[in-house]
Design an enzyme around this catalytic site. Structure first.
Site, PDB file in Angstrom:
ATOM      1  N   ARG A 152       0.698  -1.069  -0.023  1.00 28.19           N
ATOM      2  CA  ARG A 152       0.003   0.008   0.053  1.00 28.19           C
ATOM      3  C   ARG A 152       0.808   1.129   0.079  1.00 28.19           C
ATOM      4  O   ARG A 152       0.650   2.046   0.915  1.00 28.19           O
ATOM      5  CB  ARG A 152      -1.150  -0.006   1.366  1.00 28.19           C
ATOM      6  CG  ARG A 152      -1.826  -1.395   1.509  1.00 28.19           C
ATOM      7  CD  ARG A 152      -2.100  -1.441   2.733  1.00 28.19           C
ATOM      8  NE  ARG A 152      -3.621  -0.568   3.099  1.00 28.19           N
ATOM      9  CZ  ARG A 152      -3.881  -0.330   4.060  1.00 28.19           C
ATOM     10  NH1 ARG A 152      -3.225  -0.195   5.369  1.00 28.19           N
ATOM     11  NH2 ARG A 152      -5.072   0.245   4.195  1.00 28.19           N
ATOM     12  N   LYS A 204      -7.630  -4.163  -0.633  1.00 30.94           N
ATOM     13  CA  LYS A 204      -6.469  -3.547  -1.410  1.00 30.94           C
ATOM     14  C   LYS A 204      -7.180  -3.109  -2.711  1.00 30.94           C
ATOM     15  O   LYS A 204      -6.936  -2.012  -3.115  1.00 30.94           O
ATOM     16  CB  LYS A 204      -5.541  -4.490  -1.606  1.00 30.94           C
ATOM     17  CG  LYS A 204      -4.619  -3.908  -2.848  1.00 30.94           C
ATOM     18  CD  LYS A 204      -3.774  -2.713  -2.540  1.00 30.94           C
ATOM     19  CE  LYS A 204      -2.822  -2.238  -3.746  1.00 30.94           C
ATOM     20  NZ  LYS A 204      -1.861  -2.842  -3.968  1.00 30.94           N
ATOM     21  N   CYS A 258      -1.834  -0.218 -10.691  1.00 35.70           N
ATOM     22  CA  CYS A 258      -2.951  -0.427  -9.736  1.00 35.70           C
ATOM     23  C   CYS A 258      -4.389   0.412 -10.067  1.00 35.70           C
ATOM     24  O   CYS A 258      -5.168  -0.340 -10.402  1.00 35.70           O
ATOM     25  CB  CYS A 258      -2.622   0.354  -8.441  1.00 35.70           C
ATOM     26  SG  CYS A 258      -1.054  -0.478  -7.507  1.00 35.70           S
TER      27      CYS A 258
END
Length: 422
Positions: A152, A204, A258
């Protein structure tokens, strides 16, 4: 501990070096012999502040060695890519994760911990990874401890955030969670959030989906404002004066490994329930075309069709061009027979200087928020045929007096002004 980290990219390499920095014996594994040779010589193949210095430190202590094959260890960390499949919903392709698990199995023994850091779709740990391990006769939670602990971190600040950010520890069982927490506890100073594997996977994905959806709202606002002749940036500034409103900034699209990828993993898992996410993806995917449309409008009155693009990476101050909207914009302009020149000081494969890229250009389009683009020197713009800058990132703070500066605030008005070629 002896550790093997599979995948030495933007996440795996900093993770491996950090564990080595904190005293563990780490073998970093990558399929590229060139990458492993570079690393063992003390040279990194990615741009990340402080990383090369830390690599050289752990090489001196002999706590890190890069190899193309796994080594026996107490802990195995998998940090390999998980791209989208070419199916209807661009679902998660787990083949690299599966290959990594199979590659370490000959070395795995009872008592070992296996951690998947790669971003994966919900239920990948239980439906894909766990069965592969149990087919070898191991019982997860008793013989082998299996967990998903997603990264993260923000590129450009990875080494700090790996230590100080909260860390989600998603074990298949409670015993798996405790074992994985003990691994990260050797250096993580942020909160250790203990969870089930499925919760960790979805959490996530939702972190990045949240940002993707909110960026889509800002991008849609930019389109609406252009249609209505309203300053989108001023609207955002005023709206954000409200104590419970934080609108994001619009841009040329969403890229990276991402935000442009992870929402699809959720969409594929529950397509009928993820309509908002699908709409957000469609909006953000449309932004390169929106930028190209504006470029065509600006260039309609120009005698020369040379366009300069500043920035090819998906975000500022890094060298990563994965899923970058700037790359898509360049490809579309190339297809339209524009004479495209590119300047990006962070991408070694782009050798042009700012002056060379601007020479004879009729339009400069800023597509990445590198710090170097806050001030566009007059030695750049003086080389241009028509000194017009279209800043899609609202990053430019200073330009010369003769420059026609355009962003998403004055876009509609600027296109109405006829620019006479010099």
């Amino acid at each position: 501990m002896k550790m093997t980290v599979i995948g030495l990219g933007y996440i795996g390499l900093p993770t491996a070096i950090l564990f080595a920095k904190y005293g563990h014996q780490v073998t970093g594994v990558d399929i590229s012999p060139w990458v492993t040779t570079q690393l063992n010589a003390g040279l990194i193949h990615i741009e990340e502040p402080g990383l090369e210095q830390d690599l050289q430190g752990v090489l001196l202590t002999e706590n890190f060695f890069a190899s193309t094959v796994p080594a026996s260890a107490d802990v195995y960390i998998i940090a390999v890519p998980t791209p989208n499949k070419a199916d209807q919903y661009q679902s998660c392709d787990t083949r690299y994760v599966e290959a990594a698990v199979n590659n370490i199995l000959p070395h795995v023994k009872r008592g070992d911990t296996i951690i998947v850091e790669s971003t994966i779709a919900p239920r990948t740990m239980t439906d894909v990874v766990q069965p592969v391990i149990e087919q070898q006769g191991f019982t997860v939670g008793e013989d082998i401890f299996l967990a998903h602990c997603p990264e993260r971190v923000l590129p450009g600040n990875i080494m700090h955030e790996l230590v100080h950010n909260p860390r989600i520890i998603g074990g298949i069982t409670d015993a798996c969670t405790e074992k994985a927490a003990a691994v990260y506890g050797t250096f993580v100073k942020g909160e250790m959030i203990k969870a089930q594997a499925g919760e960790a996977e979805l959490s996530k994905l939702m972190e990045n989906t949240y940002r993707d959806v909110n960026i889509a709202l800002a991008n849609e606002l930019a389109k609406i404002s252009e249609r209505l002749g309203i300053d989108a940036l001023r609207v955002i500034e005023m709206a954000n004066k409200h104590p419970r409103v934080t609108l994001h900034q619009p841009g040329p699209g969403v890229g990276g490994h991402c935000l442009a990828v992870d929402p699809y993993f959720v969409i594929a898992a529950a397509p009928e329930e993820s309509l908002l996410m699908q709409t957000a993806r469609a909006i953000n995917n449309s932004m390169p075309d929106f930028v190209v449309q504006q470029v065509r409008a600006f260039m309609a009155e120009r005698e020369r069709n040379r366009v300069t693009l500043f920035g090819m990476t998906y975000k500022g101050n890094i060298d990563d061009v994965r899923e970058s909207p700037a790359m898509e914009i360049k490809a579309r302009l190339d297809d339209m027979a524009f004479d495209v020149r590119v300047f990006d000081p962070h991408v070694a494969e782009l050798p042009l200087t700012g002056e060379e890229a601007c020479d004879g250009s009729s339009l400069l389009v800023v597509l990445t928020d590198h710090d170097e683009f806050r001030n566009i020197p007059t030695k750049y713009t003086n080389k241009m045929r028509d000194m017009t800058i279209f800043d899609t990132k609202n990053i430019v703070q200073h330009v010369g007096a003769k420059v026609n500066y355009v962003n998403y605030g004055n876009l509609s008005q600027a296109k109405k002004i006829a620019v006479v070629p010099s």
